[in-house]
Write a protein that holds these residues in place. Sequence first.
Motif, PDB file in Angstrom:
ATOM      1  N   SER A 180       0.831  -1.206   0.000  1.00 36.64           N
ATOM      2  CA  SER A 180       0.000   0.000   0.000  1.00 36.64           C
ATOM      3  C   SER A 180       0.866   1.256   0.000  1.00 36.64           C
ATOM      4  CB  SER A 180      -0.945  -0.004   1.209  1.00 36.64           C
ATOM      5  OG  SER A 180      -0.241  -0.011   2.433  1.00 36.64           O
ATOM      6  N   VAL A 181       2.016   1.192   0.654  1.00 35.28           N
ATOM      7  CA  VAL A 181       2.956   2.319   0.633  1.00 35.28           C
ATOM      8  C   VAL A 181       3.578   2.457  -0.753  1.00 35.28           C
ATOM      9  CG1 VAL A 181       5.095   3.256   1.598  1.00 35.28           C
ATOM     10  CG2 VAL A 181       3.450   2.128   3.100  1.00 35.28           C
ATOM     11  N   GLU A 182       3.933   1.324  -1.343  1.00 38.55           N
ATOM     12  CA  GLU A 182       4.515   1.352  -2.688  1.00 38.55           C
ATOM     13  C   GLU A 182       3.524   1.956  -3.690  1.00 38.55           C
ATOM     14  OE1 GLU A 182       7.541   0.736  -3.238  1.00 38.55           O
ATOM     15  OE2 GLU A 182       8.200  -0.495  -1.563  1.00 38.55           O
ATOM     16  N   ALA A 183       2.253   1.660  -3.522  1.00 39.05           N
ATOM     17  CA  ALA A 183       1.237   2.213  -4.417  1.00 39.05           C
ATOM     18  C   ALA A 183       1.131   3.730  -4.254  1.00 39.05           C
ATOM     19  CB  ALA A 183      -0.111   1.553  -4.156  1.00 39.05           C
ATOM     20  N   ARG A 184       1.301   4.215  -3.020  1.00 39.34           N
ATOM     21  CA  ARG A 184       1.300   5.667  -2.795  1.00 39.34           C
ATOM     22  C   ARG A 184       2.490   6.302  -3.502  1.00 39.34           C
ATOM     23  NH1 ARG A 184      -2.125   7.021   1.737  1.00 39.34           N
ATOM     24  NH2 ARG A 184      -2.828   5.138   2.824  1.00 39.34           N
ATOM     25  N   HIS A 185       3.640   5.636  -3.437  1.00 36.19           N
ATOM     26  CA  HIS A 185       4.818   6.134  -4.144  1.00 36.19           C
ATOM     27  C   HIS A 185       4.541   6.207  -5.645  1.00 36.19           C
ATOM     28  CE1 HIS A 185       7.709   4.414  -0.816  1.00 36.19           C
ATOM     29  NE2 HIS A 185       6.982   5.428  -0.387  1.00 36.19           N
ATOM     30  N   ALA A 186       3.989   5.123  -6.173  1.00 35.51           N
ATOM     31  CA  ALA A 186       3.719   5.057  -7.613  1.00 35.51           C
ATOM     32  C   ALA A 186       2.790   6.184  -8.050  1.00 35.51           C
ATOM     33  CB  ALA A 186       3.103   3.700  -7.967  1.00 35.51           C
ATOM     34  N   ALA A 187       1.758   6.444  -7.266  1.00 36.75           N
ATOM     35  CA  ALA A 187       0.811   7.510  -7.598  1.00 36.75           C
ATOM     36  C   ALA A 187       1.498   8.872  -7.582  1.00 36.75           C
ATOM     37  CB  ALA A 187      -0.353   7.486  -6.617  1.00 36.75           C
ATOM     38  N   LEU A 188       2.337   9.107  -6.587  1.00 38.68           N
ATOM     39  CA  LEU A 188       3.047  10.384  -6.486  1.00 38.68           C
ATOM     40  C   LEU A 188       3.978  10.596  -7.667  1.00 38.68           C
ATOM     41  CD1 LEU A 188       4.075  12.931  -5.060  1.00 38.68           C
ATOM     42  CD2 LEU A 188       5.671  11.470  -3.792  1.00 38.68           C
ATOM     43  N   ILE A 189       4.783   9.594  -7.976  1.00 42.80           N
ATOM     44  CA  ILE A 189       5.731   9.722  -9.087  1.00 42.80           C
ATOM     45  C   ILE A 189       4.995   9.969 -10.399  1.00 42.80           C
ATOM     46  CG2 ILE A 189       7.465   8.529 -10.471  1.00 42.80           C
ATOM     47  CD1 ILE A 189       8.501   9.414  -7.751  1.00 42.80           C
ATOM     48  N   ARG A 190       3.902   9.268 -10.601  1.00 40.19           N
ATOM     49  CA  ARG A 190       3.134   9.442 -11.837  1.00 40.19           C
ATOM     50  C   ARG A 190       2.608  10.872 -11.951  1.00 40.19           C
ATOM     51  NH1 ARG A 190       0.918   5.834 -14.905  1.00 40.19           N
ATOM     52  NH2 ARG A 190       1.851   3.756 -14.954  1.00 40.19           N
ATOM     53  N   ASP A 191       2.156  11.435 -10.851  1.00 42.56           N
ATOM     54  CA  ASP A 191       1.639  12.796 -10.902  1.00 42.56           C
ATOM     55  C   ASP A 191       2.746  13.829 -11.045  1.00 42.56           C
ATOM     56  OD1 ASP A 191      -1.006  12.204 -10.942  1.00 42.56           O
ATOM     57  OD2 ASP A 191      -1.535  13.296  -9.112  1.00 42.56           O
ATOM     58  N   LEU A 192       3.943  13.543 -10.569  1.00 43.25           N
ATOM     59  CA  LEU A 192       5.068  14.454 -10.800  1.00 43.25           C
ATOM     60  C   LEU A 192       5.400  14.504 -12.288  1.00 43.25           C
ATOM     61  CD1 LEU A 192       7.580  13.675  -7.875  1.00 43.25           C
ATOM     62  CD2 LEU A 192       6.148  15.715  -8.163  1.00 43.25           C
ATOM     63  N   LEU A 193       5.250  13.364 -12.959  1.00 43.12           N
ATOM     64  CA  LEU A 193       5.522  13.308 -14.389  1.00 43.12           C
ATOM     65  C   LEU A 193       4.393  13.928 -15.211  1.00 43.12           C
ATOM     66  CD1 LEU A 193       7.053   9.734 -14.684  1.00 43.12           C
ATOM     67  CD2 LEU A 193       8.158  11.846 -15.432  1.00 43.12           C
ATOM     68  N   GLU A 194       3.167  13.593 -14.835  1.00 45.09           N
ATOM     69  CA  GLU A 194       1.999  14.117 -15.562  1.00 45.09           C
ATOM     70  C   GLU A 194       0.797  14.121 -14.628  1.00 45.09           C
ATOM     71  OE1 GLU A 194      -0.682  13.222 -19.570  1.00 45.09           O
ATOM     72  OE2 GLU A 194       1.113  12.027 -19.159  1.00 45.09           O
ATOM     73  N   ASN A 195       0.358  15.288 -14.251  1.00 45.99           N
ATOM     74  CA  ASN A 195      -0.724  15.410 -13.285  1.00 45.99           C
ATOM     75  C   ASN A 195      -1.982  14.655 -13.730  1.00 45.99           C
ATOM     76  OD1 ASN A 195      -1.923  16.493 -10.889  1.00 45.99           O
ATOM     77  ND2 ASN A 195      -3.052  17.932 -12.168  1.00 45.99           N
ATOM     78  N   GLY A 196      -2.545  13.884 -12.797  1.00 48.09           N
ATOM     79  CA  GLY A 196      -3.776  13.168 -13.077  1.00 48.09           C
ATOM     80  C   GLY A 196      -3.598  11.759 -13.586  1.00 48.09           C
ATOM     81  N   THR A 197      -2.342  11.283 -13.687  1.00 49.05           N
ATOM     82  CA  THR A 197      -2.098   9.942 -14.240  1.00 49.05           C
ATOM     83  C   THR A 197      -1.886   8.898 -13.139  1.00 49.05           C
ATOM     84  OG1 THR A 197       0.297  10.308 -14.400  1.00 49.05           O
ATOM     85  CG2 THR A 197      -1.043  10.932 -16.297  1.00 49.05           C
ATOM     86  N   PHE A 198      -2.160   9.277 -11.894  1.00 50.49           N
ATOM     87  CA  PHE A 198      -1.841   8.414 -10.759  1.00 50.49           C
ATOM     88  C   PHE A 198      -2.507   7.044 -10.812  1.00 50.49           C
ATOM     89  CE2 PHE A 198      -5.654  10.701  -9.673  1.00 50.49           C
ATOM     90  CZ  PHE A 198      -6.429   9.795  -8.981  1.00 50.49           C
ATOM     91  N   ALA A 199      -3.641   6.938 -11.486  1.00 48.70           N
ATOM     92  CA  ALA A 199      -4.348   5.651 -11.557  1.00 48.70           C
ATOM     93  C   ALA A 199      -4.911   5.434 -12.947  1.00 48.70           C
ATOM     94  CB  ALA A 199      -5.451   5.592 -10.518  1.00 48.70           C
ATOM     95  N   ASN A 200      -4.108   5.700 -13.967  1.00 53.87           N
ATOM     96  CA  ASN A 200      -4.624   5.544 -15.333  1.00 53.87           C
ATOM     97  C   ASN A 200      -4.670   4.062 -15.725  1.00 53.87           C
ATOM     98  OD1 ASN A 200      -2.011   4.812 -16.041  1.00 53.87           O
ATOM     99  ND2 ASN A 200      -1.535   6.733 -17.080  1.00 53.87           N
TER     100      ASN A 200
END
Length: 236
Positions: A180-200
């Motif tokens: 669950s922590v790793e998923a939070r990391h993944a969401a954050l990194i994705r949004d740093l790259l492109e806002n709104g892509t955290f769960a595409n």
Amino acid sequence: MKNLEKQEQELLQEERSVFTAPLQRRSFLQFAGAGAAGVALVAAGCKKDRGDLMTSTGVTLDFKDDFGILNYAYALEQLEAAFYVQVVKTPYASMPANELALLTDIRDHEVAHREFFKNALSTAAIGSLEVNFSKIDFSSRASVLGTAKAFEDLGVSAYNGAGKMIKSVDYLLLAGKIVSVEARHAALIRDLLENGTFANTEVVAASTGLDTSRTPAAVLAIAGGFIKTEVKAINL
């Protein structure tokens, strides 16, 4: 978060690499004390020697029992921790203060995960893996965040794929807390790259709302490109 100027000074003054520094006992117990499962894992680890996991050419992950799966997670956490330690040690060009703070937080989480598995597995733990980051340009934001995205997505899919193989409900609970922590990391990194892509749809299926999963064989094939140590999986 710490004062960023103070944080940067502390990073510059570090004389010992975070990669080799163990967690303080209190911090480890707070993480593992998540319950009796942590204590049980330590106790069980002491009963199993890692000699059969180490070879002259590398490491063998034996998936016949939970120890093989936990060492598999430990191997991936070693890779992620090493990556973020390097990212924070050598920030990419013009890294904003807020991004340094966020990546430092992720580094601390990954180091905590790595040290948790190392201490908990005890003599059952595999050795330290040698990484290969020659494909990564640590001076480039695109390269660093792109790699971070790949590692985080890979980690989440790895835990998702291996969860069904864990026999102990206590270990499954611990794995759930970490993924669950790793998923939070993944969401954050994705949004740093492109806002709104955290769960595409690259990571979450639109039809089921479920995250992706990968088998250990598929994960190790991808991770192997960043690990010098030969990692062999048996009894999958």
